[in-house]
Structure formats: structure tokens, C-alpha cells
Design a protein around this motif. Sequence first.
Motif, short mmCIF file in Angstrom:
data_model
loop_
_atom_site.label_atom_id
_atom_site.label_comp_id
_atom_site.label_asym_id
_atom_site.label_seq_id
_atom_site.Cartn_x
_atom_site.Cartn_y
_atom_site.Cartn_z
N UNK A 184 0.53 -1.15 -0.16
CA UNK A 184 0.05 0.18 -0.04
C UNK A 184 1.01 1.29 -0.04
N UNK A 185 2.13 1.11 0.47
CA UNK A 185 2.72 2.24 0.67
C UNK A 185 4.42 1.87 0.82
N UNK A 186 5.44 2.43 0.39
CA UNK A 186 6.76 2.07 0.56
C UNK A 186 7.81 3.24 0.46
N UNK A 187 9.03 3.17 0.85
CA UNK A 187 9.99 4.11 1.05
C UNK A 187 11.01 3.70 0.07
N UNK A 208 -3.14 6.80 9.85
CA UNK A 208 -2.24 7.23 10.98
C UNK A 208 -1.09 6.15 11.05
N UNK A 209 -1.57 4.83 11.05
CA UNK A 209 -0.54 3.70 11.05
C UNK A 209 0.29 3.68 10.03
N UNK A 210 -0.19 4.15 8.56
CA UNK A 210 0.96 4.28 7.40
C UNK A 210 1.84 5.16 7.67
N UNK A 211 1.22 6.27 8.10
CA UNK A 211 2.01 7.54 8.42
C UNK A 211 3.25 7.50 9.51
N UNK A 212 2.74 6.80 10.55
CA UNK A 212 3.73 6.45 11.63
C UNK A 212 4.72 5.51 11.04
N UNK A 213 4.52 4.47 10.29
CA UNK A 213 5.30 3.42 9.86
C UNK A 213 6.21 3.82 8.99
N UNK A 214 5.58 4.58 7.69
CA UNK A 214 6.69 4.92 6.60
C UNK A 214 7.40 6.08 6.89
N UNK A 215 6.84 7.07 7.49
CA UNK A 215 7.40 8.47 7.71
C UNK A 215 8.32 8.39 9.22
N UNK A 216 7.37 8.04 10.24
CA UNK A 216 8.04 8.00 11.69
C UNK A 216 9.00 6.78 11.77
N UNK A 217 8.86 5.69 11.06
CA UNK A 217 9.97 4.53 10.75
C UNK A 217 10.83 4.71 9.78
N UNK A 218 10.67 4.49 8.51
CA UNK A 218 11.49 4.53 7.42
C UNK A 218 12.06 5.82 7.15
N UNK A 219 11.30 6.90 6.67
CA UNK A 219 11.84 8.18 6.36
C UNK A 219 12.79 8.71 7.39
N UNK A 220 12.45 8.67 8.74
CA UNK A 220 13.33 9.39 9.60
C UNK A 220 14.46 8.53 10.09
N UNK A 221 14.46 7.35 10.00
CA UNK A 221 15.62 6.46 9.98
C UNK A 221 16.58 7.06 8.75
N UNK A 222 16.23 7.05 7.30
CA UNK A 222 17.04 7.49 6.47
C UNK A 222 17.55 8.86 6.78
N UNK A 223 16.64 9.87 7.18
CA UNK A 223 17.15 11.22 7.44
C UNK A 223 18.15 11.32 8.75
N UNK A 248 9.97 0.03 12.06
CA UNK A 248 8.96 0.82 11.65
C UNK A 248 7.64 0.46 12.32
N UNK A 249 7.38 -0.95 12.38
CA UNK A 249 6.24 -1.41 13.17
C UNK A 249 6.41 -1.21 14.58
N UNK A 250 7.56 -0.70 15.12
CA UNK A 250 7.54 -0.22 16.43
C UNK A 250 6.73 1.19 16.77
N UNK A 251 7.02 1.88 15.63
CA UNK A 251 6.31 3.00 15.85
C UNK A 251 4.95 3.07 15.77
N UNK A 252 4.25 2.15 15.18
CA UNK A 252 3.00 1.79 15.32
C UNK A 252 2.55 1.55 16.95
N UNK A 253 3.34 0.62 17.38
CA UNK A 253 2.99 0.38 18.74
C UNK A 253 3.21 1.61 19.80
N UNK A 254 4.28 2.41 19.53
CA UNK A 254 4.49 3.67 20.29
C UNK A 254 3.51 4.54 20.28
N UNK A 255 2.69 4.64 19.13
CA UNK A 255 1.56 5.63 19.25
C UNK A 255 0.40 4.91 19.26
#
Length: 383
Positions: A184-187, A208-223, A248-255
Motif C-alpha cells: 500500500x505504501x513504500x519508501x 495514521x498507522x501508515x504515516x507512523x510506519x512509513x514516515x515515523x519509521x522508514x523516512x526518519x531513519x533514512x534522514x 517501523x512497526x514499533x512506531x505503530x506500537x509507540x503511538x
Amino acid sequence: MQNEEALVRYRELSAEHYVDVWTEPVDVLDHMAALQGMIAAGVPGSYPKAFAYDRSGIAPYISDWTVFRSSLVDVNMDSAVQGRVLAEIDEQLQRADILSRQNDDDYVSFENAHVGLPDSALVTIAQAILDGETESVPFPISMEGNVGGEVVTSSAMQHRIASALTAYGLQGWSVIEERNMSAQASVNGPKQRVRVRAGSTFTPRGADRIVAHEVGGHVLRWANSYGQPEAWVSVALGHTVPTEEGLAAWREVEFGLQTEEQLRVYAARVIAVDTASREGLADVARRVAPYVSVQQAAEISIRSKRGLQDPNQPGGQTKDWGYLAGLLVMARLAADDPDMLSLMGGVKWPLEDAPLIVALQRQGRVHLPQHLPSAERLGLETV
């Protein structure tokens, strides 16, 4: 070539070559629709279509990376880091060569050897989750809660992700909608791009879960990795899926966004990979269909067969077991070593490289991440 020049060239090559199409079937959405219809109607037998791929870019990829690898041998860089980088290039060149030869058996052997299959303990945990036995899951599970039936479209999701990137000041990143995606989404970190599957819909909490996973997880880790003093930690090395997807999945748990439905998807991916090692595509879909929606069963089973031309033969792309495995590892890390959990959010290396990462931190070459997940910055609406 100097160390800095070598890293720049590595990043350039990573951005120039788009390798996902080598294992993403052409017209994958049509395949998902056909398989979904087949399973929903209870049609017996094997899936009747072959998978085709665009592998036209493999030859220039091999040429460019082979030249670069030769030049890297003489670069003055940390020997331990250099060894890890060379090993990564060698593995990716081997993978490209195997895919270029269009031999399913060789591809299956490569996946099994380099990515591996879920062990029996993980398969048991996954099946327990599918059976509704989640009492031993070491993190809270939230409710989906879409009482009003509200839907978030793919274009709205694209806008939400773009807003989150802007909130973090990540101006070099972009978001696009694309049809031919099994996810459904990828980085894509080297291209600094997020893709959303055109036509997808999400519940508000699912969005919200997708944003937390893709941005809060993958994108921020890259940045975060891009800003490290030891810049080579921004290069993804080795078998990264359990660490990358686990974080990235852990970001889902955190929120508080890890739902029972999504946990079943992660568990079903484990069962799908395990089943795919012995069975064909349709049988994989039939195996997981009782536990997820028919659409999800089609998506999950096709993901497990990516890279194969004949999806009816045993084997396929095995990395999807890493989502659940990685999430469970991150849960243990959060309890036992939260400092390491935080540090892993600032590098692109897998947890197996923790000793080297810690050594680099002690030398001042790795620091804690600067961009931290924030519900406000991510624009999470149901948290």
C-alpha cells in the motif's frame, strides 16, 4: 578515490538504479484481482498465469556496480566498514546476476540462503496470533475503531505524508501515487521518495498507522542516518528487513496504532512465506484466507512469490517473515536496552551490527537520532 567521493558515488548508483521492478510483477494489481476472484469463488487448482518482470536495467546495474566495487578496494576507509560495504555489493551483484538469468530455482536458492525462512518458533507464534491467542504478545494492541466508515483515499494519504515531510523540514523528499505496487505504501531512501498505491483506501486509524510506519519509521531513519559523522551508516547493509521493518512497526506500537488486524497481517506474512516454501501461489492464498480478508490474502500471497516467473513452484521472496520477527525483537529491545533501540533509529545497519555501531558511537562517529517521531509533526489524527 577518497572516502567521501566513494560514498557520494554509492548514493548516486543507489538512486540511479531502480531494482524493485526486477521482482515486482508487471500488472501486479491485475494479478491480485485475478487471485482474489479465484479464492473468493473457491476455484480449485493452481494460479493460471505466469509473472513477467521488467529486468532491462540489470545489465547496466551490474556494469556500474562492478566498476565501482573495483575502485572501492583502494579507498582509505575503516577496514571493518569497508568489509561490510564490499560484502553488500557482492551480494547484490549476485542477486542481480541470478535474476538476469531468469532461473526460478537459482532465485529460490539465493533467497533461502541469504534471507532465510522463518524458524518453527516464529511460525508457532504467528499461528497463535492468527488463532486469536494474543495474550503473550509483549505490547498493547489497539482497536481499529472505524465506527463511522470514514475512508482516507490514496490522494489524501499522499497529502498527509507530504505534510509530515514538510513538518520535519525534509524538503528533498517527495511523495507520488503509483499503480503497480503490491504494497500500500513504500519508501525508497536513495531516491528520497515515498510511494502510495493509487486507488488504495484506508481507515482513519489505518492512515495514521501508515504515516507512523512509513514516515515515523522508514523516512526518519533514512534522514537520521544521513546526518551521522560516519556517513557509511546511511547505507543499508546485510539482511535489513527484521531491523528496518521491526523499527517501523514499533512506531505503530509507540503511538497505540498496532491493531489486531494489522498484527494478523504480519503473522499471515510469516505463514505465507513458510507455506510458499512448499506450495504454489493459490495454495498460499488459501492457507491465509481464513484469517484475513480475501484482498489481503491475495496481496500477502503474491508478495511471497515476487521474483518467480512461475508462481506455482515452491519458493519465492522470503523477506516478509522479518516484519513480525523484527517487531518482537524491538519489543524485547525496548524492555531490555532502550538506548540501543534509540540508537538503531539513527543508522541503516541491522541489529546484528550492534557491536560495530557501539564502537563507532564510542569514537564519536555515530550519535543518537536527531529527528524523533512526534504525533504532532506526523499529523496523526486519531492518537
